[in-house]
Design a protein around this motif. Structure first.
Motif, PDB file in Angstrom:
ATOM      1  N   LEU A  28      42.230 -34.483  14.836  1.00 45.52           N
ATOM      2  CA  LEU A  28      43.626 -34.378  15.240  1.00 45.52           C
ATOM      3  C   LEU A  28      43.875 -35.167  16.519  1.00 45.52           C
ATOM      4  CD1 LEU A  28      46.488 -33.255  15.080  1.00 45.52           C
ATOM      5  CD2 LEU A  28      45.659 -31.156  16.210  1.00 45.52           C
ATOM      6  N   ILE A  29      42.946 -35.075  17.463  1.00 43.48           N
ATOM      7  CA  ILE A  29      43.137 -35.785  18.735  1.00 43.48           C
ATOM      8  C   ILE A  29      43.025 -37.294  18.529  1.00 43.48           C
ATOM      9  CG2 ILE A  29      42.208 -36.138  21.047  1.00 43.48           C
ATOM     10  CD1 ILE A  29      43.795 -33.519  20.573  1.00 43.48           C
ATOM     11  N   ALA A  30      42.086 -37.734  17.695  1.00 42.68           N
ATOM     12  CA  ALA A  30      41.985 -39.168  17.396  1.00 42.68           C
ATOM     13  C   ALA A  30      43.268 -39.678  16.754  1.00 42.68           C
ATOM     14  CB  ALA A  30      40.792 -39.424  16.485  1.00 42.68           C
ATOM     15  N   ASP A  31      43.835 -38.881  15.842  1.00 43.83           N
ATOM     16  CA  ASP A  31      45.099 -39.272  15.205  1.00 43.83           C
ATOM     17  C   ASP A  31      46.234 -39.304  16.221  1.00 43.83           C
ATOM     18  OD1 ASP A  31      43.909 -39.570  12.765  1.00 43.83           O
ATOM     19  OD2 ASP A  31      44.694 -37.716  11.889  1.00 43.83           O
ATOM     20  N   ALA A  32      46.253 -38.340  17.138  1.00 43.88           N
ATOM     21  CA  ALA A  32      47.310 -38.298  18.152  1.00 43.88           C
ATOM     22  C   ALA A  32      47.226 -39.508  19.076  1.00 43.88           C
ATOM     23  CB  ALA A  32      47.209 -37.004  18.960  1.00 43.88           C
ATOM     24  N   ILE A  33      46.016 -39.868  19.460  1.00 42.27           N
ATOM     25  CA  ILE A  33      45.830 -41.035  20.327  1.00 42.27           C
ATOM     26  C   ILE A  33      46.328 -42.294  19.629  1.00 42.27           C
ATOM     27  CG2 ILE A  33      44.070 -42.517  21.381  1.00 42.27           C
ATOM     28  CD1 ILE A  33      42.444 -39.930  21.896  1.00 42.27           C
ATOM     29  N   GLN A  34      46.021 -42.414  18.350  1.00 41.60           N
ATOM     30  CA  GLN A  34      46.424 -43.600  17.602  1.00 41.60           C
ATOM     31  C   GLN A  34      47.924 -43.602  17.329  1.00 41.60           C
ATOM     32  OE1 GLN A  34      43.840 -44.447  14.341  1.00 41.60           O
ATOM     33  NE2 GLN A  34      45.192 -45.983  13.425  1.00 41.60           N
ATOM     34  N   SER A  35      48.480 -42.442  17.003  1.00 40.56           N
ATOM     35  CA  SER A  35      49.892 -42.370  16.636  1.00 40.56           C
ATOM     36  C   SER A  35      50.816 -42.470  17.840  1.00 40.56           C
ATOM     37  CB  SER A  35      50.163 -41.058  15.892  1.00 40.56           C
ATOM     38  OG  SER A  35      51.513 -40.962  15.489  1.00 40.56           O
ATOM     39  N   LEU A  36      50.511 -41.742  18.912  1.00 39.85           N
ATOM     40  CA  LEU A  36      51.419 -41.666  20.056  1.00 39.85           C
ATOM     41  C   LEU A  36      51.190 -42.782  21.071  1.00 39.85           C
ATOM     42  CD1 LEU A  36      51.336 -37.816  20.727  1.00 39.85           C
ATOM     43  CD2 LEU A  36      52.884 -39.107  19.237  1.00 39.85           C
ATOM     44  N   LEU A  37      49.936 -43.210  21.230  1.00 37.28           N
ATOM     45  CA  LEU A  37      49.607 -44.218  22.238  1.00 37.28           C
ATOM     46  C   LEU A  37      49.266 -45.584  21.639  1.00 37.28           C
ATOM     47  CD1 LEU A  37      47.423 -42.028  24.629  1.00 37.28           C
ATOM     48  CD2 LEU A  37      49.752 -42.838  25.046  1.00 37.28           C
ATOM     49  N   GLY A  38      49.075 -45.637  20.334  1.00 34.18           N
ATOM     50  CA  GLY A  38      48.726 -46.906  19.707  1.00 34.18           C
ATOM     51  C   GLY A  38      47.326 -47.381  20.023  1.00 34.18           C
ATOM     52  N   VAL A  39      46.463 -46.464  20.438  1.00 34.17           N
ATOM     53  CA  VAL A  39      45.086 -46.809  20.820  1.00 34.17           C
ATOM     54  C   VAL A  39      44.165 -46.497  19.651  1.00 34.17           C
ATOM     55  CG1 VAL A  39      43.177 -46.251  22.364  1.00 34.17           C
ATOM     56  CG2 VAL A  39      45.502 -46.450  23.271  1.00 34.17           C
ATOM     57  N   GLN A  40      43.531 -47.535  19.133  1.00 32.25           N
ATOM     58  CA  GLN A  40      42.599 -47.417  18.010  1.00 32.25           C
ATOM     59  C   GLN A  40      41.195 -47.178  18.550  1.00 32.25           C
ATOM     60  OE1 GLN A  40      40.926 -46.759  15.122  1.00 32.25           O
ATOM     61  NE2 GLN A  40      42.621 -47.874  14.140  1.00 32.25           N
ATOM     62  N   LEU A  41      40.633 -46.028  18.213  1.00 30.37           N
ATOM     63  CA  LEU A  41      39.330 -45.673  18.765  1.00 30.37           C
ATOM     64  C   LEU A  41      38.160 -46.234  17.975  1.00 30.37           C
ATOM     65  CD1 LEU A  41      39.991 -41.979  19.844  1.00 30.37           C
ATOM     66  CD2 LEU A  41      39.870 -44.008  21.276  1.00 30.37           C
ATOM     67  N   VAL A  42      38.407 -46.748  16.785  1.00 25.03           N
ATOM     68  CA  VAL A  42      37.340 -47.390  16.016  1.00 25.03           C
ATOM     69  C   VAL A  42      37.027 -48.733  16.681  1.00 25.03           C
ATOM     70  CG1 VAL A  42      36.670 -48.377  13.797  1.00 25.03           C
ATOM     71  CG2 VAL A  42      38.026 -46.264  13.869  1.00 25.03           C
ATOM     72  N   ARG A  43      35.771 -48.985  16.930  1.00 25.07           N
ATOM     73  CA  ARG A  43      35.370 -50.193  17.627  1.00 25.07           C
ATOM     74  C   ARG A  43      35.628 -51.430  16.749  1.00 25.07           C
ATOM     75  NH1 ARG A  43      31.870 -48.185  21.711  1.00 25.07           N
ATOM     76  NH2 ARG A  43      31.032 -46.138  21.178  1.00 25.07           N
ATOM     77  N   PRO A  44      36.245 -52.480  17.313  1.00 29.11           N
ATOM     78  CA  PRO A  44      36.400 -53.723  16.539  1.00 29.11           C
ATOM     79  C   PRO A  44      35.064 -54.423  16.361  1.00 29.11           C
ATOM     80  CG  PRO A  44      37.124 -54.057  18.798  1.00 29.11           C
ATOM     81  CD  PRO A  44      36.776 -52.586  18.667  1.00 29.11           C
ATOM     82  N   GLU A  45      34.972 -55.239  15.332  1.00 28.41           N
ATOM     83  CA  GLU A  45      33.731 -55.952  15.073  1.00 28.41           C
ATOM     84  C   GLU A  45      33.775 -57.331  15.701  1.00 28.41           C
ATOM     85  OE1 GLU A  45      32.942 -56.019  10.919  1.00 28.41           O
ATOM     86  OE2 GLU A  45      32.893 -53.836  10.714  1.00 28.41           O
ATOM     87  N   GLY A  46      33.141 -57.483  16.843  1.00 27.44           N
ATOM     88  CA  GLY A  46      32.993 -58.786  17.488  1.00 27.44           C
ATOM     89  C   GLY A  46      34.299 -59.368  17.983  1.00 27.44           C
ATOM     90  N   CYS A  47      34.211 -60.589  18.497  1.00 28.25           N
ATOM     91  CA  CYS A  47      35.380 -61.313  18.993  1.00 28.25           C
ATOM     92  C   CYS A  47      36.218 -61.791  17.831  1.00 28.25           C
ATOM     93  CB  CYS A  47      34.972 -62.521  19.839  1.00 28.25           C
ATOM     94  SG  CYS A  47      34.351 -62.084  21.467  1.00 28.25           S
ATOM     95  N   GLN A  48      37.522 -61.837  18.055  1.00 28.11           N
ATOM     96  CA  GLN A  48      38.445 -62.387  17.077  1.00 28.11           C
ATOM     97  C   GLN A  48      39.284 -63.421  17.788  1.00 28.11           C
ATOM     98  OE1 GLN A  48      40.631 -59.264  15.094  1.00 28.11           O
ATOM     99  NE2 GLN A  48      38.872 -57.913  15.120  1.00 28.11           N
ATOM    100  N   ALA A  49      38.696 -64.546  18.071  1.00 25.36           N
ATOM    101  CA  ALA A  49      39.373 -65.581  18.845  1.00 25.36           C
ATOM    102  C   ALA A  49      40.550 -66.149  18.086  1.00 25.36           C
ATOM    103  CB  ALA A  49      38.394 -66.698  19.172  1.00 25.36           C
TER     104      ALA A  49
END
Length: 428
Positions: free
Chosen positions: A407-428
């Motif tokens: 629930l907290i992960a969803d709240a962070i993503q929904s209300l703050l737009g912060v994705q807690l799943v780590r991105p894979e490498g650089c995306q230049a």
């Protein structure tokens, strides 16, 4: 003009409250009028000759957060944004670098789309380039001429035709708009800001030094279009007036942008709209504070810029920065408080992000109620988008551990737009 792919926004249980927001025009917190369960938002876009720096990102994160608050409250949102893809700074940069102005604009708009997508910004439903709306903008100028709120000023080259200016004194006399409706400043400050922000107080033939340009007659070597008001191109303020009204209609919920747009831009977009329709442009005018860097306001003219793309591809910080860390560095500041960017802000945001990820996996001990945390987050969001309080709330909760990490992960993503799943490498 195409936008970008929208981010995933998890649905949360229940609803938050519609946020109280600071209305610059009134100087107070209020709930902007919501009509038929729909909030309409217009945010002034950038001039695409250098995109996207942290100051831009702070502004767009502010209005992204505003939309997230409305949506969490069960309110539908309609978002419009322009791109000023023909303007003096763009033409000057193109000439200085020997690049076609259209190619420069297209390149920077593409970079802007990429930056917004990677930062998890909600895309606008209406994303309109000025060059896509020349005919409509010219018609808006024609309406002002016909209503007696505009006048001609001869150009140095008589063959070019006349420039057209908005009559500030005439509009104050014969429309519902009054100077200071959006920018409650004294006259001397208005004149100073106008001169600093695109005005031309020395132009001969103007009736008032504050009168803004509506239509610039064609000049040699400049782009121009045939129109009902002569060959040329539009002035700055009328562009947003027309694009906003076309996308959202009259009297939409919020006109937004950086604080440097209060005057002259937002004052005169409102003036033009009122002179054309007899109605105010928006219920509320909301503004994000300006960001400094190296002791001065971050600006293209000074060159003290931190570019989002360079953070993401590793060429600024020395490593590829997680987009979530950039968002957290921005959200650590209340949108109405001026602040200065330091590289240490990013380091703190990266540590916070790592602590949150670790905290979501914490078990055992006396765990904090995720439902209570969600209530606290919603209360802070409803209080003029108080993101620093939201971040502090999450710091405390995740340090202890929560009973429903999902629930907290969803709240962070929904209300703050912060994705807690780590991105894979650089995306230049």
């Amino acid at each position: 003009m195409r936008t970008w792919t929208p981010p995933v926004t998890p649905k949360l249980p229940g609803h938050g409250e519609a946020p109280r927001l600071f209305n610059t025009a009134k100087g107070r917190l209020e709930h902007p009028a919501i009509q038929d369960g729909r909030a309409t938002l217009y945010v002034c876009g950038l001039t695409p000759y250098d995109a996207t720096h942290i100051g831009h990102a702070f502004t767009y994160t502010t209005f992204d957060t505003m939309q997230r608050a409305w949506r969490d409250a069960g309110i539908e949102t309609v978002y419009a944004q322009n791109i000023t893809d023909v303007d003096d700074p763009l033409l000057e940069r193109a000439n200085a670098t020997g690049v076609d102005w259209r190619a420069l604009a297209d390149e920077q708009i593409g970079l802007y789309r990429s930056d917004m997508h990677r930062l998890g910004m909600l895309p606008p439903e209406h994303f309109v380039a000025v060059t896509e709306a020349i005919e409509e903008i010219a018609y808006g100028v024609k309406q002002l001429v016909e209503r007696g709120f505009a006048y001609s000023v001869a150009t140095p080259d008589s063959a070019a035709g006349d420039d057209i200016y908005f009559d500030v004194r005439g509009a104050q006399k014969d429309s519902q708009w009054r100077l200071g409706d959006v920018a409650p400043y004294d006259r001397s400050l208005l004149e100073t800001l106008s001169a600093e922000r695109g005005g031309d107080p020395e132009r001969e033939g103007k009736r008032d030094v504050l009168d803004p340009l509506l239509w610039r007659a064609a000049r040699a070597g400049e782009p121009s279009w045939e129109s009902p008001v002569g060959e040329g191109r539009p002035g700055w303020h009328i562009e947003c007036t027309v694009i906003a009204r076309q996308a959202l209609g009259d009297l939409f919920t919020v006109q937004g942008g950086g604080h440097d747009l209060v005057f002259p831009h937002h004052e005169f977009t409102a003036a033009h709209a009122t002179a054309i329709t007899g109605k105010p442009l928006a219920h509320a005018f909301c503004h994000a504070a300006l960001v400094s860097y190296e002791g001065h306001k971050m600006s293209k003219s000074r060159g003290n810029l931190v570019f989002v793309s360079k953070l993401l591809d590793g060429s600024h910080a020395g490593h590829c920065v997680d987009p979530a860390a950039i968002r957290l560095a921005l959200l650590a500041n209340h949108y109405r408080s001026e602040w200065e960017w330091f590289d240490s802000d990013l380091e703190r945001a990266e540590r916070r992000l790592a602590a949150w990820r670790e905290g979501l996996g914490r078990t055992g001990g006396e765990l904090v109620s995720a439902t209570t945390v969600l209530q606290q987050l919603r209360a802070a969001l409803a209080n003029d988008l108080d993101t620093p309080v939201m971040l502090a709330t999450l710091d405390a909760a995740l340090d202890a551990g929560v009973d429903d990490p999902g629930l907290i992960a969803d709240a962070i993503q929904s209300l703050l737009g912060v994705q807690l799943v780590r991105p894979e490498g650089c995306q230049a």
